[in-house]
Design a protein around this motif. Sequence first.
Motif, PDB file in Angstrom:
ATOM      1  N   PHE A 285      42.016  37.147  87.864  1.00 12.64           N
ATOM      2  CA  PHE A 285      41.309  38.416  87.748  1.00 12.64           C
ATOM      3  C   PHE A 285      41.229  38.856  86.293  1.00 12.64           C
ATOM      4  CE2 PHE A 285      42.544  38.342  92.140  1.00 12.64           C
ATOM      5  CZ  PHE A 285      41.557  39.044  92.810  1.00 12.64           C
ATOM      6  N   GLY A 286      40.037  39.285  85.921  1.00 17.62           N
ATOM      7  CA  GLY A 286      39.833  39.844  84.598  1.00 17.62           C
ATOM      8  C   GLY A 286      39.304  38.854  83.592  1.00 17.62           C
ATOM      9  N   ILE A 287      38.535  39.374  82.651  1.00 14.26           N
ATOM     10  CA  ILE A 287      37.865  38.543  81.656  1.00 14.26           C
ATOM     11  C   ILE A 287      38.853  37.858  80.723  1.00 14.26           C
ATOM     12  CG2 ILE A 287      37.552  40.446  80.022  1.00 14.26           C
ATOM     13  CD1 ILE A 287      34.913  37.757  80.843  1.00 14.26           C
ATOM     14  N   GLU A 288      39.993  38.501  80.439  1.00 12.55           N
ATOM     15  CA  GLU A 288      40.974  37.882  79.535  1.00 12.55           C
ATOM     16  C   GLU A 288      41.622  36.668  80.194  1.00 12.55           C
ATOM     17  OE1 GLU A 288      43.381  37.166  76.173  1.00 12.55           O
ATOM     18  OE2 GLU A 288      41.551  38.346  76.437  1.00 12.55           O
ATOM     19  N   ALA A 289      42.079  36.829  81.426  1.00 17.54           N
ATOM     20  CA  ALA A 289      42.696  35.709  82.137  1.00 17.54           C
ATOM     21  C   ALA A 289      41.703  34.569  82.324  1.00 17.54           C
ATOM     22  CB  ALA A 289      43.229  36.176  83.490  1.00 17.54           C
ATOM     23  N   ALA A 290      40.435  34.897  82.615  1.00 21.81           N
ATOM     24  CA  ALA A 290      39.416  33.870  82.812  1.00 21.81           C
ATOM     25  C   ALA A 290      39.107  33.139  81.511  1.00 21.81           C
ATOM     26  CB  ALA A 290      38.144  34.501  83.373  1.00 21.81           C
ATOM     27  N   SER A 291      38.994  33.874  80.413  1.00 23.92           N
ATOM     28  CA  SER A 291      38.703  33.252  79.119  1.00 23.92           C
ATOM     29  C   SER A 291      39.825  32.311  78.698  1.00 23.92           C
ATOM     30  CB  SER A 291      38.507  34.337  78.045  1.00 23.92           C
ATOM     31  OG  SER A 291      37.414  35.159  78.355  1.00 23.92           O
ATOM     32  N   GLN A 292      41.068  32.744  78.910  1.00 29.87           N
ATOM     33  CA  GLN A 292      42.217  31.897  78.570  1.00 29.87           C
ATOM     34  C   GLN A 292      42.266  30.663  79.461  1.00 29.87           C
ATOM     35  OE1 GLN A 292      44.222  32.238  76.074  1.00 29.87           O
ATOM     36  NE2 GLN A 292      44.107  34.377  75.430  1.00 29.87           N
ATOM     37  N   ARG A 293      41.983  30.871  80.767  1.00 30.30           N
ATOM     38  CA  ARG A 293      42.076  29.764  81.725  1.00 30.30           C
ATOM     39  C   ARG A 293      40.986  28.713  81.500  1.00 30.30           C
ATOM     40  NH1 ARG A 293      41.420  25.973  84.324  1.00 30.30           N
ATOM     41  NH2 ARG A 293      41.766  25.580  86.557  1.00 30.30           N
ATOM     42  N   TYR A 294      39.753  29.133  81.308  1.00 32.18           N
ATOM     43  CA  TYR A 294      38.642  28.186  81.256  1.00 32.18           C
ATOM     44  C   TYR A 294      38.302  27.694  79.849  1.00 32.18           C
ATOM     45  CZ  TYR A 294      37.845  29.764  86.048  1.00 32.18           C
ATOM     46  OH  TYR A 294      37.987  30.063  87.383  1.00 32.18           O
ATOM     47  N   PHE A 295      38.548  28.529  78.844  1.00 26.57           N
ATOM     48  CA  PHE A 295      38.118  28.167  77.486  1.00 26.57           C
ATOM     49  C   PHE A 295      39.254  28.113  76.475  1.00 26.57           C
ATOM     50  CE2 PHE A 295      34.653  30.969  79.321  1.00 26.57           C
ATOM     51  CZ  PHE A 295      33.908  29.914  79.836  1.00 26.57           C
ATOM     52  N   GLY A 296      40.440  28.580  76.867  1.00 29.10           N
ATOM     53  CA  GLY A 296      41.580  28.558  75.955  1.00 29.10           C
ATOM     54  C   GLY A 296      41.444  29.524  74.796  1.00 29.10           C
ATOM     55  N   ILE A 297      40.662  30.602  74.981  1.00 29.39           N
ATOM     56  CA  ILE A 297      40.467  31.587  73.928  1.00 29.39           C
ATOM     57  C   ILE A 297      40.572  32.995  74.506  1.00 29.39           C
ATOM     58  CG2 ILE A 297      38.989  30.116  72.498  1.00 29.39           C
ATOM     59  CD1 ILE A 297      36.558  31.546  73.676  1.00 29.39           C
ATOM     60  N   SER A 298      40.678  33.962  73.628  1.00 24.36           N
ATOM     61  CA  SER A 298      40.722  35.355  74.049  1.00 24.36           C
ATOM     62  C   SER A 298      39.336  35.824  74.465  1.00 24.36           C
ATOM     63  CB  SER A 298      41.236  36.218  72.894  1.00 24.36           C
ATOM     64  OG  SER A 298      40.986  37.576  73.142  1.00 24.36           O
ATOM     65  N   ALA A 299      39.312  36.840  75.325  1.00 24.10           N
ATOM     66  CA  ALA A 299      38.035  37.433  75.738  1.00 24.10           C
ATOM     67  C   ALA A 299      37.271  37.997  74.548  1.00 24.10           C
ATOM     68  CB  ALA A 299      38.286  38.533  76.762  1.00 24.10           C
ATOM     69  N   LYS A 300      37.977  38.311  73.484  1.00 19.02           N
ATOM     70  CA  LYS A 300      37.331  38.867  72.291  1.00 19.02           C
ATOM     71  C   LYS A 300      36.424  37.847  71.616  1.00 19.02           C
ATOM     72  CE  LYS A 300      38.543  41.552  68.170  1.00 19.02           C
ATOM     73  NZ  LYS A 300      39.668  42.144  67.390  1.00 19.02           N
ATOM     74  N   ASN A 301      36.676  36.557  71.891  1.00 19.18           N
ATOM     75  CA  ASN A 301      35.984  35.502  71.150  1.00 19.18           C
ATOM     76  C   ASN A 301      35.008  34.677  71.983  1.00 19.18           C
ATOM     77  OD1 ASN A 301      37.445  36.074  68.717  1.00 19.18           O
ATOM     78  ND2 ASN A 301      39.215  35.025  69.599  1.00 19.18           N
ATOM     79  N   ILE A 302      34.762  35.055  73.236  1.00 16.33           N
ATOM     80  CA  ILE A 302      33.891  34.204  74.049  1.00 16.33           C
ATOM     81  C   ILE A 302      32.433  34.315  73.585  1.00 16.33           C
ATOM     82  CG2 ILE A 302      35.391  34.203  76.071  1.00 16.33           C
ATOM     83  CD1 ILE A 302      33.539  36.187  77.390  1.00 16.33           C
TER      84      ILE A 302
END
Length: 219
Positions: free
Chosen positions: A156-173
């Motif tokens: 749940f959440g854009i931060e957890a998803a960004s870390q899980r799928y791209f290995g980066i923070s939501a700030k940097n997608i």
Amino acid sequence: MGTLLVAFLAASIGLCTLLRWLPPPTSAFMLYRHYEDLVDRGSYKSIRYRWVSAKNISPNAATAVMASEDQRFPEHSGFDLESIQSSIEDYREGGKLRGASTISQQVAKNLFLTPAKSFLRKGIEAWFTLLIEILWSKERILEVYLNIAEFGDHLFGIEAASQRYFGISAKNISRSQAALLAATLPNPHLLKAAHPTAYLLSRKRWILRQMMNLGEPKI
């Protein structure tokens, strides 16, 4: 009955007022996932959820979810009457009845309600939608939506998803990454960002085109 109604109204107004500033520690939908685990598997599975403030979320994420889910979000007051009318007309002409839920409605039902369907639940959803539209800014509604949306199994959440799928923070997608995540939102258990199908990639490309049309979020 009247006392219970007054208590509910007072409690819901108080809760929405608090959540105007405080990060939700969980949501009704996350708790429902735990309930499903216990009923279906008799076990507990942890949820990946990490709140981040709007300043730590890329504007690409906001643009992507509006392009995908609710392009009139900055203008409407919680309910997209044009989309509702269009959906009804399509249904009368023999088409499928499309959902017309706004981002505000999705925040209301994901944060406060379980997935059960009934007229009573729809009424409560409408009440919470009105409350958050009155008490919160559009920026806050988007911030909460991006933080509590489900992007995968117990994710749940854009931060957890960004870390899980791209290995980066939501700030940097990037725009492309944000569009892919937004493309999964109708059903993240079927539409998997980690293993995108041709349909999901097609939906991502459509969202990217809509993002170009929308430009920067005007909220």
